[in-house]
Design a protein around this motif. Structure first.
Motif, PDB file in Angstrom:
ATOM      1  N   GLY A  45      -2.931  -3.986  -3.104  1.00 40.35           N
ATOM      2  CA  GLY A  45      -3.637  -3.675  -1.850  1.00 40.35           C
ATOM      3  C   GLY A  45      -5.099  -3.731  -2.203  1.00 40.35           C
ATOM      4  N   PRO A  46      -5.851  -3.670  -1.252  1.00 44.20           N
ATOM      5  CA  PRO A  46      -5.721  -3.163   0.033  1.00 44.20           C
ATOM      6  C   PRO A  46      -5.648  -4.629   0.950  1.00 44.20           C
ATOM      7  CG  PRO A  46      -7.985  -2.865  -0.354  1.00 44.20           C
ATOM      8  CD  PRO A  46      -7.364  -3.620  -1.811  1.00 44.20           C
ATOM      9  N   ARG A  79      -5.363  -0.793   9.450  1.00 40.04           N
ATOM     10  CA  ARG A  79      -4.786  -0.900   7.823  1.00 40.04           C
ATOM     11  C   ARG A  79      -5.085   0.118   7.009  1.00 40.04           C
ATOM     12  NH1 ARG A  79      -8.767  -5.586   8.894  1.00 40.04           N
ATOM     13  NH2 ARG A  79      -7.546  -7.160  10.012  1.00 40.04           N
ATOM     14  N   TRP A  83      -2.184   1.490   4.781  1.00 39.37           N
ATOM     15  CA  TRP A  83      -2.085   1.657   3.404  1.00 39.37           C
ATOM     16  C   TRP A  83      -1.877   3.129   2.926  1.00 39.37           C
ATOM     17  CZ3 TRP A  83      -1.002  -1.822   0.320  1.00 39.37           C
ATOM     18  CH2 TRP A  83      -1.238  -3.161   0.681  1.00 39.37           C
ATOM     19  N   TYR A  87       0.639   4.023   0.189  1.00 41.03           N
ATOM     20  CA  TYR A  87       0.257   4.720  -1.060  1.00 41.03           C
ATOM     21  C   TYR A  87       0.830   5.996  -1.341  1.00 41.03           C
ATOM     22  CZ  TYR A  87      -3.537   1.352  -1.649  1.00 41.03           C
ATOM     23  OH  TYR A  87      -4.176   0.173  -1.744  1.00 41.03           O
TER      24      TYR A  87
END
Length: 99
Positions: A45-46, A79, A83, A87
């Motif tokens: 990511g991100p 977003r 994430w 994570y």
């Protein structure tokens, strides 16, 4: 849709905590439906591939019941929430160097 004239603030969009929560919820559904291996392809990511970013937006708008397109900052929060959940699932510390 009418836009606010220049110099006038646009109407307020959704709240950040709510949008991040929806981002996390969409990520959770993805992990369950797409499987861990598919999600792992997105790491580290991100940046989300455009097709996935669009899907995230559409899913979130369905859940929120309104468009996020007029609110670029809300798309960033979405977003962030996505994430954050990914994570956590993969036990990746964000911004923490593992020495």
């Amino acid at each position: 849709k009418p836009r606010a004239p220049a110099g006038q603030p646009a109407k307020l969009g959704p709240s950040r905590p709510r949008v991040e929560e929806v981002g996390e919820h969409v990520a959770q559904k993805w992990i369950l439906t797409r499987g861990r291996d598919n999600i792992r392809d997105l790491l580290p990511g991100p940046i989300l591939p455009t097709v996935i970013d669009t899907e995230l937006l559409i899913e979130a708008e369905k859940e929120l019941g309104h468009s996020l397109r007029p609110y670029p900052e809300a798309r960033v929060w979405l977003r962030d929430g996505f994430w954050a959940r990914v994570y956590r699932e993969f036990e990746i510390g964000v911004g923490i160097s593992s020495k």
